[in-house]
Design an enzyme around this catalytic site. Structure first.
Site, PDB file in Angstrom:
ATOM      1  N   LYS A   8      41.204  41.707  30.194  1.00  0.00           N
ATOM      2  CA  LYS A   8      41.807  40.362  30.181  1.00  0.00           C
ATOM      3  C   LYS A   8      40.875  39.340  29.527  1.00  0.00           C
ATOM      4  O   LYS A   8      41.283  38.586  28.659  1.00  0.00           O
ATOM      5  CB  LYS A   8      42.073  39.853  31.613  1.00  0.00           C
ATOM      6  CG  LYS A   8      42.976  40.680  32.459  1.00  0.00           C
ATOM      7  CD  LYS A   8      43.231  40.014  33.810  1.00  0.00           C
ATOM      8  CE  LYS A   8      42.027  40.002  34.747  1.00  0.00           C
ATOM      9  NZ  LYS A   8      41.660  41.299  35.309  1.00  0.00           N
ATOM     10  N   ARG A  44      29.500  47.766  31.140  1.00  0.00           N
ATOM     11  CA  ARG A  44      29.578  46.507  30.381  1.00  0.00           C
ATOM     12  C   ARG A  44      28.439  45.536  30.714  1.00  0.00           C
ATOM     13  O   ARG A  44      27.909  45.521  31.817  1.00  0.00           O
ATOM     14  CB  ARG A  44      30.943  45.852  30.551  1.00  0.00           C
ATOM     15  CG  ARG A  44      31.188  45.218  31.895  1.00  0.00           C
ATOM     16  CD  ARG A  44      32.597  44.655  31.972  1.00  0.00           C
ATOM     17  NE  ARG A  44      32.848  44.075  33.280  1.00  0.00           N
ATOM     18  CZ  ARG A  44      33.981  43.521  33.649  1.00  0.00           C
ATOM     19  NH1 ARG A  44      35.017  43.501  32.828  1.00  0.00           N
ATOM     20  NH2 ARG A  44      34.123  43.008  34.852  1.00  0.00           N
ATOM     21  N   ARG A  92      37.372  46.004  44.530  1.00  0.00           N
ATOM     22  CA  ARG A  92      38.180  45.123  43.663  1.00  0.00           C
ATOM     23  C   ARG A  92      39.479  45.821  43.254  1.00  0.00           C
ATOM     24  O   ARG A  92      40.527  45.177  43.135  1.00  0.00           O
ATOM     25  CB  ARG A  92      37.364  44.709  42.427  1.00  0.00           C
ATOM     26  CG  ARG A  92      36.285  43.671  42.784  1.00  0.00           C
ATOM     27  CD  ARG A  92      35.164  43.606  41.775  1.00  0.00           C
ATOM     28  NE  ARG A  92      35.591  43.167  40.459  1.00  0.00           N
ATOM     29  CZ  ARG A  92      34.862  43.335  39.345  1.00  0.00           C
ATOM     30  NH1 ARG A  92      33.687  43.948  39.396  1.00  0.00           N
ATOM     31  NH2 ARG A  92      35.307  42.916  38.203  1.00  0.00           N
ATOM     32  N   ARG A 115      27.130  41.786  35.338  1.00  0.00           N
ATOM     33  CA  ARG A 115      27.675  41.073  36.485  1.00  0.00           C
ATOM     34  C   ARG A 115      27.277  41.794  37.763  1.00  0.00           C
ATOM     35  O   ARG A 115      27.303  43.019  37.820  1.00  0.00           O
ATOM     36  CB  ARG A 115      29.207  41.009  36.373  1.00  0.00           C
ATOM     37  CG  ARG A 115      29.662  39.854  35.536  1.00  0.00           C
ATOM     38  CD  ARG A 115      31.133  39.885  35.261  1.00  0.00           C
ATOM     39  NE  ARG A 115      31.979  40.074  36.434  1.00  0.00           N
ATOM     40  CZ  ARG A 115      33.310  40.021  36.400  1.00  0.00           C
ATOM     41  NH1 ARG A 115      33.925  39.757  35.261  1.00  0.00           N
ATOM     42  NH2 ARG A 115      34.017  40.216  37.485  1.00  0.00           N
ATOM     43  N   ARG A 172      46.340  35.635  41.184  1.00  0.00           N
ATOM     44  CA  ARG A 172      45.847  36.930  41.638  1.00  0.00           C
ATOM     45  C   ARG A 172      46.484  37.348  42.958  1.00  0.00           C
ATOM     46  O   ARG A 172      46.174  38.419  43.491  1.00  0.00           O
ATOM     47  CB  ARG A 172      44.346  36.831  41.824  1.00  0.00           C
ATOM     48  CG  ARG A 172      43.558  37.973  41.193  1.00  0.00           C
ATOM     49  CD  ARG A 172      42.075  37.707  41.426  1.00  0.00           C
ATOM     50  NE  ARG A 172      41.229  38.713  40.873  1.00  0.00           N
ATOM     51  CZ  ARG A 172      40.589  38.590  39.713  1.00  0.00           C
ATOM     52  NH1 ARG A 172      40.770  37.528  38.961  1.00  0.00           N
ATOM     53  NH2 ARG A 172      39.781  39.546  39.308  1.00  0.00           N
TER      54      ARG A 172
HETATM   55  P1  AMP Z   1      37.112  38.276  37.239  1.00  0.00           P
HETATM   56  O1  AMP Z   1      36.033  37.640  36.418  1.00  0.00           O
HETATM   57  O2  AMP Z   1      38.499  37.834  36.862  1.00  0.00           O
HETATM   58  O3  AMP Z   1      36.968  39.773  37.332  1.00  0.00           O
HETATM   59  O4  AMP Z   1      36.897  37.721  38.740  1.00  0.00           O
HETATM   60  C1  AMP Z   1      35.706  37.995  39.462  1.00  0.00           C
HETATM   61  C2  AMP Z   1      35.928  37.788  40.962  1.00  0.00           C
HETATM   62  O5  AMP Z   1      36.252  36.413  41.208  1.00  0.00           O
HETATM   63  C3  AMP Z   1      37.086  38.578  41.552  1.00  0.00           C
HETATM   64  O6  AMP Z   1      36.692  39.892  41.930  1.00  0.00           O
HETATM   65  C4  AMP Z   1      37.443  37.729  42.764  1.00  0.00           C
HETATM   66  O7  AMP Z   1      36.530  37.964  43.809  1.00  0.00           O
HETATM   67  C5  AMP Z   1      37.220  36.318  42.274  1.00  0.00           C
HETATM   68  N1  AMP Z   1      38.461  35.717  41.707  1.00  0.00           N
HETATM   69  C6  AMP Z   1      38.721  35.505  40.387  1.00  0.00           C
HETATM   70  N2  AMP Z   1      39.936  34.942  40.237  1.00  0.00           N
HETATM   71  C7  AMP Z   1      40.445  34.790  41.474  1.00  0.00           C
HETATM   72  C8  AMP Z   1      41.676  34.285  41.980  1.00  0.00           C
HETATM   73  N3  AMP Z   1      42.647  33.831  41.166  1.00  0.00           N
HETATM   74  N4  AMP Z   1      41.864  34.301  43.330  1.00  0.00           N
HETATM   75  C9  AMP Z   1      40.907  34.749  44.164  1.00  0.00           C
HETATM   76  N5  AMP Z   1      39.724  35.244  43.758  1.00  0.00           N
HETATM   77  C10 AMP Z   1      39.485  35.270  42.428  1.00  0.00           C
END
Ligand code: AMP
Length: 225
Positions: free
Chosen positions: A20, A134, A179, A168, A95
């Site tokens: 994404k 990554r 996740r 990360r 999400r």
């Molecule tokens: P991402 O960078 O999209 O993989 O997001 C990293 C982490 O941030 C996720 O594993 C969640 O813990 C948190 N997170 C990101 N977006 C959301 C969301 N819309 N709602 C709740 N937690 C989020």
């Protein structure tokens, strides 16, 4: 009904590691719209030495979601900023089903029409390999992979020449498993929700970054088949 707002407004969804963020960055470069990543916003907040920052960091390290209230507040005010006026890509939001339902209300209030929800589909086995390999440039954020996307010169960022890279903290096997579980139980219900609204298009995300980008460009009417 006529579309009153300008620009393209899309959601990129899919399991963690499906691409994404990568695809959102590519699309942003192509058509200059805002890339709004809730994960990045939360990681920035989690760096702060405040009670909220520390709580958030602990939650992200375990692969747990931030609360719907917090995320909705964050996204709603971010959408009002100037750089979102020509459109946006929501990456990692909504999400959960409540987030999806509230997004609809927020967009209606702001007179914004959601053009499309693109689900990037990648099986779990591939996801694990992608996420565990990554890393990104600490200077410009360009993403790389131990196996699939190495810098042209070892240790030097192709884009900015930076020499420091980071991974990360939530990209480890235990957190990724968590996740993925959260994705299936909390995020996946948003897929049929958007499908019923006629907004969903699924794209195979198992090919190269370029191949997936090309498919997305076709789906969004930015290039021909
Ligand atoms: P991402 O960078 O999209 O993989 O997001 C990293 C982490 O941030 C996720 O594993 C969640 O813990 C948190 N997170 C990101 N977006 C959301 C969301 N819309 N709602 C709740 N937690 C989020």
């Amino acid at each position: 009904m006529s579309k009153e707002n300008k620009g393209l407004h899309v959601v990129f969804t899919g399991a963690p590691g499906c691409g994404k963020g990568t695809q959102a960055r590519i699309l942003k470069q192509k058509i200059d719209i805002c890339h709004l990543s809730t994960g990045e916003m939360l990681r920035d907040e989690a760096k702060k030495d405040t009670p909220l920052g520390r709580d958030l960091k602990a939650a992200l390290d375990r692969g747990e979601f931030a609360t719907d209230e917090m995320i909705i507040q964050m996204v709603s005010s971010r959408i009002d900023e100037d750089d979102c006026k020509s459109g946006f890509i929501l990456d990692g939001f909504p999400r959960t089903l409540p987030q999806a339902e509230i997004l609809e209300v927020i967009l209606k209030e702001k007179n914004i029409v959601l053009d499309r929800v693109v689900e990037i589909q990648v099986p779990d086995e591939i996801i694990m390999e992608r996420i565990l390999g990554r890393y990104s440039c600490m200077c410009c954020g360009q993403g790389y992979h131990d196996k699939f996307q190495k810098p042209k010169v070892y240790g030097v960022c192709d884009v900015c020449g930076g020499t420091e890279f980071s991974r990360r903290q939530d990209d480890n096997r235990t957190t990724v498993k968590n996740r993925l579980i959260n994705y299936r139980s909390l995020t996946y219900p948003t897929i049929p929700y958007f499908e019923k609204k006629g907004l969903l298009t699924c794209v195979d995300g198992t090919g190269t970054i370029e191949a997936t980008g090309d498919k997305i460009a076709v789906v969004l009417g930015l290039s021909e088949k």
